[in-house]
Design a protein around this motif. Structure first.
Motif, short mmCIF file in Angstrom:
data_model
loop_
_atom_site.label_atom_id
_atom_site.label_comp_id
_atom_site.label_asym_id
_atom_site.label_seq_id
_atom_site.Cartn_x
_atom_site.Cartn_y
_atom_site.Cartn_z
N ASN A 629 -48.33 -34.71 -27.40
CA ASN A 629 -48.08 -36.16 -27.58
C ASN A 629 -49.16 -36.78 -28.45
N ASP A 664 -56.98 -39.76 -27.89
CA ASP A 664 -56.60 -39.59 -29.29
C ASP A 664 -56.96 -40.81 -30.10
N GLY A 668 -51.46 -45.51 -30.60
CA GLY A 668 -51.58 -46.26 -29.35
C GLY A 668 -50.19 -46.56 -28.76
N ILE A 669 -50.16 -47.23 -27.61
CA ILE A 669 -48.90 -47.50 -26.89
C ILE A 669 -48.76 -49.01 -26.70
N ILE A 677 -43.62 -45.27 -20.26
CA ILE A 677 -43.60 -43.98 -20.97
C ILE A 677 -43.43 -42.83 -19.99
N THR A 683 -38.27 -42.45 -24.79
CA THR A 683 -38.88 -41.81 -25.97
C THR A 683 -38.82 -42.75 -27.15
N THR A 684 -39.77 -42.61 -28.05
CA THR A 684 -39.71 -43.39 -29.29
C THR A 684 -39.54 -42.44 -30.46
N LYS A 685 -39.37 -41.14 -30.12
CA LYS A 685 -39.31 -40.15 -31.19
C LYS A 685 -37.86 -39.83 -31.52
N GLY A 688 -37.08 -36.77 -29.72
CA GLY A 688 -37.69 -36.64 -28.40
C GLY A 688 -36.64 -36.66 -27.31
N MET A 689 -37.05 -36.10 -26.15
CA MET A 689 -36.16 -36.10 -25.00
C MET A 689 -36.58 -37.15 -24.00
N LEU A 691 -38.65 -36.66 -21.63
CA LEU A 691 -38.78 -36.07 -20.30
C LEU A 691 -40.19 -35.52 -20.03
P1 ADP Z 1 -41.12 -37.32 -25.88
O1 ADP Z 1 -41.51 -35.92 -25.87
O2 ADP Z 1 -39.74 -37.59 -26.19
O3 ADP Z 1 -42.02 -38.14 -26.70
P2 ADP Z 1 -42.65 -38.00 -23.56
O4 ADP Z 1 -42.31 -38.27 -22.17
O5 ADP Z 1 -43.64 -36.94 -23.90
O6 ADP Z 1 -41.32 -37.81 -24.37
O7 ADP Z 1 -43.25 -39.38 -24.12
C1 ADP Z 1 -42.64 -40.56 -24.02
C2 ADP Z 1 -43.09 -41.54 -25.02
O8 ADP Z 1 -44.39 -42.00 -24.69
C3 ADP Z 1 -43.22 -41.00 -26.40
O9 ADP Z 1 -42.00 -41.03 -27.10
C4 ADP Z 1 -44.25 -41.94 -27.03
O10 ADP Z 1 -43.61 -43.11 -27.48
C5 ADP Z 1 -45.07 -42.35 -25.84
N1 ADP Z 1 -46.36 -41.63 -25.85
C6 ADP Z 1 -46.71 -40.56 -25.13
N2 ADP Z 1 -47.98 -40.17 -25.35
C7 ADP Z 1 -48.46 -41.02 -26.29
C8 ADP Z 1 -49.71 -41.15 -26.94
N3 ADP Z 1 -50.75 -40.31 -26.72
N4 ADP Z 1 -49.82 -42.15 -27.84
C9 ADP Z 1 -48.81 -43.02 -28.10
N5 ADP Z 1 -47.63 -42.94 -27.50
C10 ADP Z 1 -47.43 -41.96 -26.60
#
Ligand code: ADP
Length: 731
Positions: A629, A664, A668-669, A677, A683-685, A688-689, A691
């Protein structure tokens, strides 16, 4: 400091200069002291001489007085002659003539109280005599009644400069006449002769009026001459003394004088000044000669010794250079014991250096052998000369032939295009002083084969503190790398399959378990509808049916609860896991991915083990997820920002908890999403799943821990994982 040392060294005086200064410093003060002594001795000697000379002047004037005294006594005796008293002047004339022969006088004469000459031995008795006017001497004798001596005057009869000693002749208590003896200056000359003065000295006897009566040199020329007023003034202040002056014949002298209180006559003794200072001059000349001779001798000796020292020192320069080149120093015999000792020390040093060189060559040889045996390529990069030395093993590793010149650009050309920037960056950093590095990259050999290379390097700084040399070893790690990539691929697949399986299981179980209550609810609801269509509706039956629906619904809820519990529990047995080690393992596993993303991972591990009781595989999955991530969040970040920090620590005063943080410097979030999250399917990807974090939180919760995210104060986000601490060795 080094530079100032060099400057001082260049300004240091030579041995010759130092020795010359030493000689001068030794001799000049001694000469100065000797000069002072000579001067003081001269002053003492001069004072002594002057005082001696005053004594001699006193003796001379005493002799003059004695001469007068003798004449006075003789005249006194003659004055008592009966012939004179009875007026027998003729008889007295012959008597006086007899007495005159034994006196230092040229005539005896008798004057009456008025100055009339009654008789003189200068003329035969009976010849007419001149009448003299009253003389100062006559007046003095008449006034004092005592004998006296006149000043020099022109004799009326012989027309010569003469002086007179006179005594009174008494009759009946009255002075009736005076008896006088005249003398020329020649007749007083014996007084000075008897003093036996040094021939160069000038001596004069002066009468009371300051006129020369007699003189040691050239009497005729100077007799009757008066001293200058200035000289007379200097002599008038005391009865004895001395002063610098010039004699009548023009000689520079120091004059010493002594005056008789009886006659007022003075003896002057003139010591030529040349003579007075002759000793001083001679001594000074001797001193100057001795000083010059000592200086000449000292400087010659200093030059000789200096040359020998210089030669001895310079003779040691080629041996020292020879030692530097690793040769045996040839040391000539030297002039000084110390130089010979130094030569011996150089000889020993040379032997040590040669031994050390031989030993280092041997160990170098051994090292090369060992490196070859281990297929390690050794290379050394000289940053100052921009030269690269490569071992044969290294050349064969990279596909360069023996002896082929290799520049940095040639090396970079072999590096795989995808890794080149990273390699270039690492090499640049080494040049900037990053003390050591470790990198893995791919190269394409001339035969087209792709190899993985692992390189370790360390930087050495030069005397100026700047990086001067980079040494390193390179190793073909293709086999390990391929195995690793393979394992990683498999791990990825397993993880993916695991996730899919969980999902599949979850949805299958959900479908299965919920199917039954939902079917029951459906059929109950259909039955209820049928009962409602009856006229009148059977409300009791409907009530029964609704109760059943509520029951079924509760059961469905229980199914979901049960499934969650099942999911929560599920896992492999727990072991004691050191989060430090876990971090290292995961980073090693992900290294390639990180390199490909151009991302560096820094670890801030705890010095002591950070232990939790956990399912190691599950925790690995959590950390992998967090790192991936973080990588995703930093996609497109500037290279300076492409850094992830993983921190392991024990938390709490008693060490109740352990914490793993992934920090990192990414996007940021958004604040509103900090808690979302962790929701499933958030997900914002694009691909992405949503999960990953949800599963992670479940795993962590199953370990009685917490997982949360926060934004960093400056840039990026941090995700923290906290677990209860487990004791490494439970009692
Ligand atoms: P995915 O693998 O689809 O991203 P995750 O559960 O791993 O699903 O993450 C969910 C969401 O949380 C991500 O799509 C991202 O938007 C956000 N996220 C997770 N970790 C970080 C991070 N280190 N920095 C910024 N955003 C994050």
């Amino acid at each position: 400091m080094g530079l100032s040392f060099l400057r001082n060294w260049k300004q240091a005086p030579s041995v010759n200069t130092s020795l010359t200064a030493l000689v001068i410093a030794c001799i000049l003060p001694v000469s100065a002291v000797a000069a002072a002594l000579i001067l003081s001795f001269y002053h003492k000697e001069r004072a002594q001489l002057i005082s001696n000379t005053i004594g001699r002047a006193r003796a001379a004037i005493t002799a003059v007085d004695h001469d007068f005294g003798t004449a006075t006594t003789a005249l006194g005796a003659l004055g008592t002659s009966r012939m004179l008293l009875s007026g027998d002047l003729q008889g007295f004339h012959s008597r006086a003539t007899t007495v005159l022969a034994s006196m230092h006088a040229d005539s005896i004469l008798v004057l009456d109280a008025s100055g009339k000459m009654l008789m003189t031995t200068r003329l035969p008795y009976g010849q007419p005599l001149p009448t003299l006017s009253s003389t100062p001497l006559l007046r003095r004798i008449l006034a004092s009644g005592k004998p006296g001596v006149s000043d020099l005057f022109m004799g009326p009869l012989n027309r010569q400069l003469i002086y007179t000693v006179g005594v009174p002749v008494w009759r009946d208590g009255r002075i009736v006449m005076t008896l006088n003896a005249t003398a020329t200056s020649a007749q007083l000359a014996h007084v000075l002769v008897e003093q036996q003065l040094p021939p160069t000295w000038r001596a004069s006897v002066l009468d009371a009026s300051g006129r020369v009566v007699t003189r040691s040199h050239e009497i005729e020329k100077y007799v009757g001459q008066r001293l200058s007023d200035a000289q007379l003034r200097l002599a008038a202040v005391a009865t004895e003394g001395g002063f610098d002056s010039t004699t009548l014949d023009g000689i520079d002298v120091f004059v010493v004088f002594s005056r008789s209180p009886l006659s007022g006559w003075t003896v002057f003794l003139g010591i030529p000044r040349d003579e007075l200072t002759a000793g001083l001059r001679a001594n000074t000349a001797w001193l100057a000669v001795a000083t010059l001779a000592a200086l000449a001798a000292g400087l010659t000796l200093a030059a000789l010794v200096g040359r020998r020292i210089t030669r001895s020192v310079q003779a040691l320069i080629p041996p020292a250079q020879a030692i530097g080149n690793g040769d045996a120093p040839a040391i000539p015999p030297l002039h000084f014991k110390e130089a010979n000792e130094l030569g011996q020390a150089l000889r020993n040093a040379g032997a040590s250096v040669r031994e050390a060189r031989a030993a280092s060559q041997e160990s170098e040889q051994r090292l090369l052998l060992a490196a070859d045996a281990a297929h390690l390529g050794i290379w050394i990069r000289d940053l100052t000369r921009q030269q690269i030395w490569l071992s044969e093993q290294w050349r064969s590793l990279f596909g360069f032939s023996a002896g082929q010149p290799v520049a940095l650009a040639d090396l970079l050309a072999r590096v795989h295009a995808d890794d080149r920037a990273a390699v270039q960056r690492t090499l640049d950093n080494a040049e900037l002083g990053v003390p050591r590095y470790e990198m893995e990259y791919r190269i394409t050999r001339p035969d087209g084969a792709l190899r993985w290379i692992g390189s370790h390097g360390s930087v050495e700084t030069g005397a100026d503190g700047r990086p001067a040399l980079v040494r390193g070893v390179s190793l073909d790690i293709t086999a390990r790398k391929l195995a690793e990539l393979d394992a990683q691929q498999k791990q990825k697949e397993v993880t993916h399959l695991g996730r899919l399986a969980v999902l599949g299981e979850l949805s299958g179980a959900l479908a299965h378990e919920l199917n039954q209550p939902l079917t029951a609810i459906l059929s109950n609801a259909q039955a209820a509808r049928r009962f409602l269509e009856r006229q009148p509706p059977d409300l009791a039956e409907i009530d029964e049916i609704l109760r059943d629906i509520v029951d079924e619904d509760r059961r469905a809820g229980e199914v979901i609860q049960r499934l969650r519990r099942l999911f929560d529990k599920g896992g492999t047995p727990r072991t004691l896991v050191d989060l430090n080690q876990l971090t290292r393992d995961v980073i090693r596993l992900l290294r390639n991915d990180l390199i490909n993303h151009g991302i560096a991972v820094h670890t801030e591990l705890s010095a002591t083990p950070v232990i939790a009781s956990a399912d190691a595989v599950q925790l690995q999955q959590v950390l992998i997820n967090l790192l991936m991530n973080a990588c995703d969040a930093m996609a497109g970040a500037a290279p300076d920002n492409a850094v992830i920090v993983v921190r392991c620590a024990t938390i709490g005063a008693e060490g109740e908890a352990v914490q793993l943080s992934v920090v990192d410097r990414g996007a940021g979030i958004p604040a509103a999403d900090l808690s979302h999250i962790f929701d499933p399917f958030y997900t914002t990807k694009e691909r992405g799943m949503g999960l990953g974090l949800s599963i992670c939180r479940n795993i962590v919760a199953a370990h009685d821990g917490q997982l949360w995210a926060e934004n960093n104060p400056d840039v990026g986000a941090s995700v923290h994982l906290r677990l209860p601490q487990a004791k490494a060795h439970p009692a």
